[in-house]
Design a protein around this motif. Structure first.
Motif, mmCIF file in Angstrom:
data_model
loop_
_atom_site.group_PDB
_atom_site.id
_atom_site.type_symbol
_atom_site.label_atom_id
_atom_site.label_comp_id
_atom_site.label_asym_id
_atom_site.label_seq_id
_atom_site.Cartn_x
_atom_site.Cartn_y
_atom_site.Cartn_z
ATOM 1 N N ARG A 176 6.541 4.407 8.588
ATOM 2 C CA ARG A 176 5.349 4.871 8.380
ATOM 3 C C ARG A 176 5.118 5.425 6.816
ATOM 4 O O ARG A 176 4.175 5.627 6.508
ATOM 5 C CB ARG A 176 4.847 6.091 9.183
ATOM 6 C CG ARG A 176 5.848 7.366 8.803
ATOM 7 C CD ARG A 176 5.306 8.489 9.705
ATOM 8 N NE ARG A 176 6.072 9.520 9.106
ATOM 9 C CZ ARG A 176 6.389 10.551 9.814
ATOM 10 N NH1 ARG A 176 6.135 10.676 11.048
ATOM 11 N NH2 ARG A 176 7.304 11.739 9.334
ATOM 12 N N GLY A 201 -0.258 -1.026 12.384
ATOM 13 C CA GLY A 201 -0.279 -0.021 13.697
ATOM 14 C C GLY A 201 -1.679 0.432 14.152
ATOM 15 O O GLY A 201 -1.933 0.356 15.297
ATOM 16 N N VAL A 234 1.478 1.282 8.329
ATOM 17 C CA VAL A 234 0.689 2.046 9.268
ATOM 18 C C VAL A 234 -0.792 1.162 9.443
ATOM 19 O O VAL A 234 -1.290 1.319 10.456
ATOM 20 C CB VAL A 234 0.156 3.480 8.263
ATOM 21 C CG1 VAL A 234 1.497 4.351 8.570
ATOM 22 C CG2 VAL A 234 -0.007 3.113 7.012
ATOM 23 N N ILE A 290 -1.306 7.837 14.999
ATOM 24 C CA ILE A 290 -1.155 6.752 13.932
ATOM 25 C C ILE A 290 -2.462 7.079 13.030
ATOM 26 O O ILE A 290 -2.061 6.813 11.890
ATOM 27 C CB ILE A 290 -1.388 5.245 14.600
ATOM 28 C CG1 ILE A 290 -0.296 5.017 15.543
ATOM 29 C CG2 ILE A 290 -1.588 4.149 13.613
ATOM 30 C CD1 ILE A 290 -0.278 3.797 16.182
ATOM 31 N N THR A 320 4.162 0.870 14.040
ATOM 32 C CA THR A 320 3.928 1.750 12.854
ATOM 33 C C THR A 320 5.201 2.583 12.377
ATOM 34 O O THR A 320 4.953 3.579 11.587
ATOM 35 C CB THR A 320 2.803 2.772 13.255
ATOM 36 O OG1 THR A 320 2.012 2.471 14.507
ATOM 37 C CG2 THR A 320 1.950 3.392 12.474
#
Lengths: 100, 474
Positions: free
Chosen positions: B144, B153, B150, A79, B141
């Motif tokens: 993205r 997330g 994002v 992430i 997420t």
């Protein structure tokens, strides 16, 4: 002579450093490292209890924790890479698109 | 010490489906995957049927238990999954670079929910909690290329891992006091030996860690941002599924394993409940984005549910299950309506809903019924649920909480009515009609009917949840 209390104090110190790191540091990589510290504080405490209680369950729990923490960090870093590609920053205080 | 793998068949069916979708992904070109959504819905139905034929008992040497409460919650989770798969089919076209993993991750998440409902051991509980958490981090997420997704997330994984750390550290102290990790073994030892300092630390940290899953104070900070930034079906999954999963483990840990030391956690749980109620409802008032408003309202709902836990009685636990059921219908109904609205409008702000009643009466009435049920207006399901919870609190002498609960129900009316005013009384900026296809139309009529029915005729469900709650307090 090391007693249970010594291990618990150690784990408590590590836990506090970890929580402080998550709260204070600006760099997300350091935040993820601090999270690792928290997990390992819990692992030390579990292993110490398992040793002094002479019970195997705590040791088994530690093995599970290490696995789960590895999975969690893998996803966390993925992430983080996505965030870096999109936003070109790894600093927490610049991720403020959504507030209040 | 027997394995009884047969009791895990419903979970294995879901897990198998998730792997099948994951493997098929290699062979199918990128593009829309409506059939995968339909497959997920069918799989949930099949699993629900198999689940209801399973006998009660334990498996995996006591790590897994199937009883009345886990059956109820698993059926609820399967319902949520089926509805959210439907929502995802509607939402699909908003995700660029669509990948089929979305559906299989949602199935993994449901498996995690089901294992959580069945966990009867701290190790099994922690691993299933992380299964849910990690899949939800990825799902939040998933879009993205969107900057908000994002960010959501990342915020979710940092706060989630922090709360897992608290939970784990707390569990280590509970283990240190008792030398056991099974809920029933811990319960037996705690009844005989009473509590001590370690147990109190362990309890406090565990309860704090668990507030994250249900977005209660003090781990609620993630909720508004993640609700806003995630893809909408995932917001609904977080709101409906994650909250229910969090509370089933809270019931198991606080009422089953540590029920005999209620005096030690009562104050903490009551403070969390009161603080969540006040903060969530007051913070929801100035919100402009509906998803953010629902997030803050969800913090308030966690307050009501913690009030039911603090009551620790048959009435309280039954009310908790009733509340979660009405919550699931209200949330999924209004989110399906919101997704259809978003598909035509591309916005979630309250202003953009202006004049929705003339553009699509069905969507407006669905959001109307859903939000009024969340606010707790008679004769809808949410009213009965709040009424039972407050009655349970009064019955146990938690007067302060009951008063806060009633006052905050009034505050909740205010911010939900702002949305309703915008839909019904404001003139539309864009007067174009919004088309709703026939399947969705039937589904929305059904969800609205259930919400109204739960309020007008609560008898059968009340009897069922109270009978289940009774098994906890024998």
């Amino acid at each position: 002579m090391l007693t249970l209390t010594h291990f618990l104090i150690l784990s408590c110190i590590l836990f506090s450093i970890g929580v402080a790191g998550v709260m204070i540091r600006r760099n997300i990589i350091i935040v993820l490292m601090s999270l690792e510290l928290i997990f390992n504080a819990a692992n030390i405490s579990l292993a110490a209890f398992a040793y002094y209680l002479e019970s195997i369950t705590g040791t088994v729990f530690v093995v599970f924790n290490i696995t789960v923490a590895a999975a969690e960090v893998a996803v966390g870093l993925a992430i983080l890479v996505a965030v870096y590609r999109r936003r070109k920053t790894v600093l927490v205080d610049q991720l403020d698109e959504m507030r209040y | 010490m027997e394995m009884n793998i047969g009791r895990l068949i419903p979970e294995f069916i879901m897990l198998g489906g998730a792997f099948v979708l994951l493997i098929l992904e290699f062979f199918i070109p990128k593009g829309p995957r409506k059939w995968a959504g339909v497959f997920g819905i069918c799989l949930s139905v099949v699993t629900a049927v198999v689940l209801s034929t399973q006998g009660y008992g334990s498996a995996l040497s006591g790590l897994f238990i199937h009883d009345a409460i886990s059956l109820y919650f698993k059926l609820l989770f399967l319902l949520v999954t089926a509805l959210i798969f439907y929502m995802t089919i509607l939402y699909e076209k908003n995700i660029e670079n669509w990948r089929g993993e979305f559906y299989s991750l949602m199935l993994f998440c449901t498996v995690g929910f089901m294992f959580l409902a069945s966990s009867s051991d701290f190790i099994g509980f922690y691993v299933s909690l992380e299964l849910v958490a990690i899949t939800l981090y990825i799902l939040a997420t998933f879009t993205r290329e969107k900057s908000k997704s994002v960010e959501a997330g990342l915020k979710y994984i940092v706060t989630g891992a922090l709360s897992s750390g608290f939970l784990l550290y707390g569990i280590s102290f509970i283990y240190g006091t008792t030398g056991q990790t099974g809920f029933t073994e811990v319960a037996a030892l705690v009844i005989n030996n009473g509590g001590n300092g370690y147990l109190a630390i362990g309890l406090a940290l565990t309860v704090l860690g668990l507030t994250f899953k249900v977005s209660g104070m003090p781990f609620h900070v993630w909720a508004p941002d993640i609700y806003e930034g995630s893809p909408t079906p995932i917001t609904a999954l977080l709101a409906a599924g994650s909250k229910a999963a969090g509370f089933v483990v809270i019931i198991r840990i606080l009422l089953t394993a540590l029920g005999s030391v209620r005096a030690e956690w009562l104050v903490l749980v009551s403070v969390i409940s009161g603080a969540s109620l006040i903060f969530g409802n007051l913070a929801a008032m100035p919100q402009k984005n509906i998803k953010r408003m629902i997030a803050y309202a969800g913090v308030g709902s966690a307050g009501y549910l913690f009030m039911a836990v603090a009551a620790a009685s048959t009435l309280g636990t039954g009310a908790l299950m009733y509340y979660l059921t009405t919550y699931v219908f209200a949330i999924t109904g209004s989110f399906i309506a919101l997704v259809i609205f978003y598909n035509s409008e591309g916005s979630y702000t309250i202003e953009s809903l202006a004049g929705l009643a003339r553009r699509s009466p069905l969507l407006a009435i669905t959001i109307f019924i859903g939000f009024l049920s969340l606010a707790g207006v008679p004769p809808l399901g949410g009213f009965i649920a709040k009424f039972y919870i407050i009655a349970a609190a009064v019955q146990q002498g938690l007067w302060a909480l009951a008063v806060i609960g009633v006052l905050m129900a009034v505050v909740a009316m205010y911010y939900f009515l702002i949305v309703i005013r915008s839909m019904y009384l404001r003139p539309a900026i864009n007067t174009e009609k919004i088309r709703v296809d026939n399947y969705t139309r039937i589904l929305l009529y059904g969800i609205n009917a259930v919400t109204v029915l739960l309020g007008m005729y609560p008898g059968p469900l009340t009897d069922w949840v109270m009978a289940i709650a009774d098994t906890l307090f024998v």
